[in-house]
Scaffold this motif. Structure first.
Motif, PDB file in Angstrom:
ATOM      1  N   THR A  31       0.763  -1.069  -0.083  1.00  0.00           N
ATOM      2  CA  THR A  31      -0.002   0.112  -0.092  1.00  0.00           C
ATOM      3  C   THR A  31       1.172   1.114  -0.089  1.00  0.00           C
ATOM      4  OG1 THR A  31      -1.809  -1.163   1.204  1.00  0.00           O
ATOM      5  CG2 THR A  31      -1.856   1.306   1.345  1.00  0.00           C
ATOM      6  N   LEU A  32       0.597   2.267  -0.762  1.00  0.00           N
ATOM      7  CA  LEU A  32       1.298   3.314  -0.817  1.00  0.00           C
ATOM      8  C   LEU A  32      -0.255   4.609  -0.388  1.00  0.00           C
ATOM      9  CD1 LEU A  32       3.077   5.804  -1.607  1.00  0.00           C
ATOM     10  CD2 LEU A  32       2.230   5.452  -4.008  1.00  0.00           C
ATOM     11  N   LEU A  33       0.217   5.142   0.763  1.00  0.00           N
ATOM     12  CA  LEU A  33      -0.533   6.336   1.133  1.00  0.00           C
ATOM     13  C   LEU A  33       0.053   7.435   0.538  1.00  0.00           C
ATOM     14  CD1 LEU A  33      -0.707   5.236   4.915  1.00  0.00           C
ATOM     15  CD2 LEU A  33      -2.437   4.750   3.215  1.00  0.00           C
ATOM     16  N   LEU A  34      -0.981   8.343   0.002  1.00  0.00           N
ATOM     17  CA  LEU A  34      -0.445   9.700  -0.484  1.00  0.00           C
ATOM     18  C   LEU A  34      -1.425  10.634   0.280  1.00  0.00           C
ATOM     19  CD1 LEU A  34      -1.004   7.872  -3.247  1.00  0.00           C
ATOM     20  CD2 LEU A  34       0.642   9.534  -3.834  1.00  0.00           C
ATOM     21  N   TRP A  35      -0.958  11.730   0.961  1.00  0.00           N
ATOM     22  CA  TRP A  35      -1.690  12.739   1.909  1.00  0.00           C
ATOM     23  C   TRP A  35      -1.054  14.209   1.517  1.00  0.00           C
ATOM     24  CZ3 TRP A  35      -4.111   8.658   4.544  1.00  0.00           C
ATOM     25  CH2 TRP A  35      -5.535   9.415   5.109  1.00  0.00           C
ATOM     26  N   GLY A  36      -2.210  14.881   1.592  1.00  0.00           N
ATOM     27  CA  GLY A  36      -2.056  16.538   1.604  1.00  0.00           C
ATOM     28  C   GLY A  36      -1.859  17.038   2.569  1.00  0.00           C
ATOM     29  N   ARG A  37      -0.608  17.380   3.187  1.00  0.00           N
ATOM     30  CA  ARG A  37      -0.264  18.112   4.463  1.00  0.00           C
ATOM     31  C   ARG A  37      -1.370  19.064   4.966  1.00  0.00           C
ATOM     32  NH1 ARG A  37       5.194  21.186   5.130  1.00  0.00           N
ATOM     33  NH2 ARG A  37       3.946  22.751   4.345  1.00  0.00           N
ATOM     34  N   TRP A  77       0.351   0.759  11.201  1.00  0.00           N
ATOM     35  CA  TRP A  77      -0.139  -0.528  11.214  1.00  0.00           C
ATOM     36  C   TRP A  77      -0.133  -1.359  10.387  1.00  0.00           C
ATOM     37  CZ3 TRP A  77       0.031  -2.639  16.180  1.00  0.00           C
ATOM     38  CH2 TRP A  77       0.210  -1.900  17.030  1.00  0.00           C
ATOM     39  N   LEU A  78      -0.198  -0.906   9.199  1.00  0.00           N
ATOM     40  CA  LEU A  78      -0.042  -1.521   7.806  1.00  0.00           C
ATOM     41  C   LEU A  78       1.100  -2.327   7.702  1.00  0.00           C
ATOM     42  CD1 LEU A  78      -1.927   0.660   5.157  1.00  0.00           C
ATOM     43  CD2 LEU A  78      -2.955  -1.333   6.218  1.00  0.00           C
ATOM     44  N   PRO A  79       1.312  -3.596   7.336  1.00  0.00           N
ATOM     45  CA  PRO A  79       2.479  -4.339   7.323  1.00  0.00           C
ATOM     46  C   PRO A  79       3.418  -3.915   6.221  1.00  0.00           C
ATOM     47  CG  PRO A  79       0.460  -5.811   7.570  1.00  0.00           C
ATOM     48  CD  PRO A  79      -0.055  -4.500   7.395  1.00  0.00           C
ATOM     49  N   ASP A  80       2.891  -3.674   4.945  1.00  0.00           N
ATOM     50  CA  ASP A  80       3.465  -3.514   3.829  1.00  0.00           C
ATOM     51  C   ASP A  80       3.169  -1.950   3.151  1.00  0.00           C
ATOM     52  OD1 ASP A  80       5.143  -3.472   1.595  1.00  0.00           O
ATOM     53  OD2 ASP A  80       4.721  -5.378   0.959  1.00  0.00           O
ATOM     54  N   VAL A  81       3.633  -0.973   3.767  1.00  0.00           N
ATOM     55  CA  VAL A  81       3.141   0.656   3.454  1.00  0.00           C
ATOM     56  C   VAL A  81       4.139   1.550   3.267  1.00  0.00           C
ATOM     57  CG1 VAL A  81       2.998   1.168   6.158  1.00  0.00           C
ATOM     58  CG2 VAL A  81       1.496   2.172   4.414  1.00  0.00           C
ATOM     59  N   GLU A  82       3.995   2.470   2.504  1.00  0.00           N
ATOM     60  CA  GLU A  82       4.722   3.641   2.366  1.00  0.00           C
ATOM     61  C   GLU A  82       3.802   4.909   2.587  1.00  0.00           C
ATOM     62  OE1 GLU A  82       7.174   3.758  -0.863  1.00  0.00           O
ATOM     63  OE2 GLU A  82       7.364   1.528  -1.105  1.00  0.00           O
ATOM     64  N   LEU A  83       4.322   6.003   3.258  1.00  0.00           N
ATOM     65  CA  LEU A  83       3.721   7.278   3.250  1.00  0.00           C
ATOM     66  C   LEU A  83       4.367   8.391   2.334  1.00  0.00           C
ATOM     67  CD1 LEU A  83       1.432   9.138   4.225  1.00  0.00           C
ATOM     68  CD2 LEU A  83       2.780   9.373   6.290  1.00  0.00           C
ATOM     69  N   HIS A  84       3.667   8.947   1.252  1.00  0.00           N
ATOM     70  CA  HIS A  84       4.263  10.085   0.641  1.00  0.00           C
ATOM     71  C   HIS A  84       3.377  11.337   1.184  1.00  0.00           C
ATOM     72  CE1 HIS A  84       6.723  11.871  -2.627  1.00  0.00           C
ATOM     73  NE2 HIS A  84       5.891  12.541  -2.697  1.00  0.00           N
ATOM     74  N   THR A  85       3.845  12.480   1.379  1.00  0.00           N
ATOM     75  CA  THR A  85       3.295  13.576   1.955  1.00  0.00           C
ATOM     76  C   THR A  85       3.557  14.673   1.045  1.00  0.00           C
ATOM     77  OG1 THR A  85       3.386  12.902   4.150  1.00  0.00           O
ATOM     78  CG2 THR A  85       2.912  15.317   3.738  1.00  0.00           C
ATOM     79  N   PHE A  86       2.329  15.383   0.435  1.00  0.00           N
ATOM     80  CA  PHE A  86       2.473  16.695  -0.284  1.00  0.00           C
ATOM     81  C   PHE A  86       2.357  17.970   0.436  1.00  0.00           C
ATOM     82  CE2 PHE A  86       1.232  12.821  -2.609  1.00  0.00           C
ATOM     83  CZ  PHE A  86       2.122  13.005  -4.036  1.00  0.00           C
ATOM     84  N   SER A  87       3.434  18.921   0.391  1.00  0.00           N
ATOM     85  CA  SER A  87       3.171  20.208   1.106  1.00  0.00           C
ATOM     86  C   SER A  87       2.337  20.860   0.197  1.00  0.00           C
ATOM     87  CB  SER A  87       4.521  20.926   1.516  1.00  0.00           C
ATOM     88  OG  SER A  87       5.197  20.911   0.371  1.00  0.00           O
ATOM     89  N   ARG A  88       1.703  22.008   0.750  1.00  0.00           N
ATOM     90  CA  ARG A  88       0.896  22.905  -0.047  1.00  0.00           C
ATOM     91  C   ARG A  88      -0.001  22.327  -0.994  1.00  0.00           C
ATOM     92  NH1 ARG A  88       5.941  24.378  -0.254  1.00  0.00           N
ATOM     93  NH2 ARG A  88       6.327  23.507  -2.253  1.00  0.00           N
ATOM     94  N   CYS A  89      -0.765  21.469  -0.252  1.00  0.00           N
ATOM     95  CA  CYS A  89      -1.681  20.598  -1.047  1.00  0.00           C
ATOM     96  C   CYS A  89      -2.871  20.095  -0.008  1.00  0.00           C
ATOM     97  CB  CYS A  89      -0.969  19.268  -1.551  1.00  0.00           C
ATOM     98  SG  CYS A  89      -2.184  18.124  -2.528  1.00  0.00           S
ATOM     99  N   GLY A  90      -4.102  20.249  -0.510  1.00  0.00           N
ATOM    100  CA  GLY A  90      -5.201  19.748   0.168  1.00  0.00           C
ATOM    101  C   GLY A  90      -5.692  18.316  -0.219  1.00  0.00           C
ATOM    102  N   HIS A  91      -6.818  18.254  -0.237  1.00  0.00           N
ATOM    103  CA  HIS A  91      -7.288  16.768  -0.432  1.00  0.00           C
ATOM    104  C   HIS A  91      -7.340  16.192  -1.810  1.00  0.00           C
ATOM    105  CE1 HIS A  91      -9.746  13.254   1.308  1.00  0.00           C
ATOM    106  NE2 HIS A  91     -10.761  13.661   0.108  1.00  0.00           N
ATOM    107  N   TRP A  92      -7.528  17.474  -2.810  1.00  0.00           N
ATOM    108  CA  TRP A  92      -7.375  16.962  -4.071  1.00  0.00           C
ATOM    109  C   TRP A  92      -5.849  16.952  -4.764  1.00  0.00           C
ATOM    110  CZ3 TRP A  92     -11.900  20.568  -6.302  1.00  0.00           C
ATOM    111  CH2 TRP A  92     -13.198  19.886  -5.753  1.00  0.00           C
ATOM    112  N   ILE A  93      -5.155  15.831  -4.256  1.00  0.00           N
ATOM    113  CA  ILE A  93      -3.790  15.694  -4.655  1.00  0.00           C
ATOM    114  C   ILE A  93      -3.744  15.465  -6.122  1.00  0.00           C
ATOM    115  CG2 ILE A  93      -1.604  14.309  -4.484  1.00  0.00           C
ATOM    116  CD1 ILE A  93      -2.939  13.331  -1.995  1.00  0.00           C
TER     117      ILE A  93
END
Length: 294
Positions: free
Chosen positions: A222-228, A244-260
């Protein structure tokens, strides 16, 4: 590529979807909200993903051109079962997924119900596996959404879409006009209210085990993408799933809302395509342990 979707009868339900490209199947599941559809959510991304994948963008049940079935359980779980039926109809045994917001929850529900059908998933500002830790509930975005459903005025639509983005200059008259037209079409508000009612109905909640309580058992990479600066599903929600996800990465976008996919379009496409096309042996470290990114 046009805005007119293809329709199919799937076990008595009319499903609308857009399809383009060849190769590995990719299902892109849109979010919820007034006037949303697969086309409104991902139309500008479709040409890019269609270069690499057989890209299918369905209107989720009750949205766009897809009928709303009778809901006897919470919406994301019911919708996941219908997506599996659509896959059967299209001859797709398994696929990679992109899920935005509600669409992320639907993809995650399917990964729990039928892990062999979801090879990898990229979830953007997603519900389901995430849960609020520090932010107040409901979020600002949900407050504005519910206000619109209660009184669907143009002013309240503007108030809601402004919570979707970091840069308010992206909210144009054309965007508001399109969303107002879609949201106030015959029967749309009633379906949208029924969808959210299923998620907050105490009777249905009593019969449902929240997806986030099963996060540690989700084996799908799983890849999580989130606007900061997400004001719909705030950024703090990313960290529960990331822990808690066993196989996960998180990518955060600055200056970004919900509509990545809109505010950081090129970066979104680049990061997701890299993840979905990466060799399976590269998804975890050589030691076989979980890979966490940021």
């Amino acid at each position: 590529m046009t805005s007119t979707p293809v329709t199919r009868n799937v076990d008595g339900l009319t499903f609308a979807y857009h399809e383009a490209g060849e190769g590995e199947p990719l299902l892109m599941l849109h979010g919820s909200g007034p006037g949303v559809s697969a086309w409104s959510n991902f139309r500008d991304n479709l040409p890019v993903f269609a270069e690499r994948f057989r890209t299918i963008m369905p209107d989720l049940p009750g949205f766009g051109g897809t009928d709303l079935p009778e809901l006897d359980e919470v919406y994301p779980r019911a919708a996941a079962k219908w997506i599996a039926r659509l896959m059967d109809e299209l001859g797709i045994e398994s696929a990679v997924f992109v899920g935005n917001s509600m669409g992320g929850a639907v993809a995650a529900e399917l990964a729990v119900l039928a892990p062999d059908r979801v090879r990898r998933m990229a979830l953007m500002g997603s519900g389901g596996l995430s849960v609020g830790i520090f932010q107040a509930e409901p979020s600002e975005g949900f407050k504005r959404l519910f206000e619109f459903l209660e009184e669907p005025t143009r002013e309240r639509m503007i108030g809601w879409v402004k919570t979707m983005v970091f840069d308010p200059r992206r909210i144009t008259d054309a965007l508001v006009d399109e969303r107002m037209s879609n949201a106030t079409a015959e029967g749309v508000l009633e379906k949208t209210k029924a969808i959210f009612a299923s998620m907050f109905d105490p009777r249905r909640q009593a019969q449902y085990t929240p997806l986030w309580t099963k996060a540690a058992s989700v084996t799908t990479p799983t890849l999580l993408l989130w606007g900061r600066d997400d004001r719909m599903l705030p950024y703090d929600q990313a960290h529960f799933a990331n822990r808690w996800l066993p196989d996960v990465e998180l990518h955060t976008f600055s200056r970004c809302g919900h509509w990545i996919q809109i505010e950081r379009k090129s970066d979104f496409e680049r990061v997701v395509i890299e993840f979905l096309t990466r060799k399976a042996s590269d998804l975890t470290e050589e030691t076989g342990g979980t890979r966490h990114g940021s």
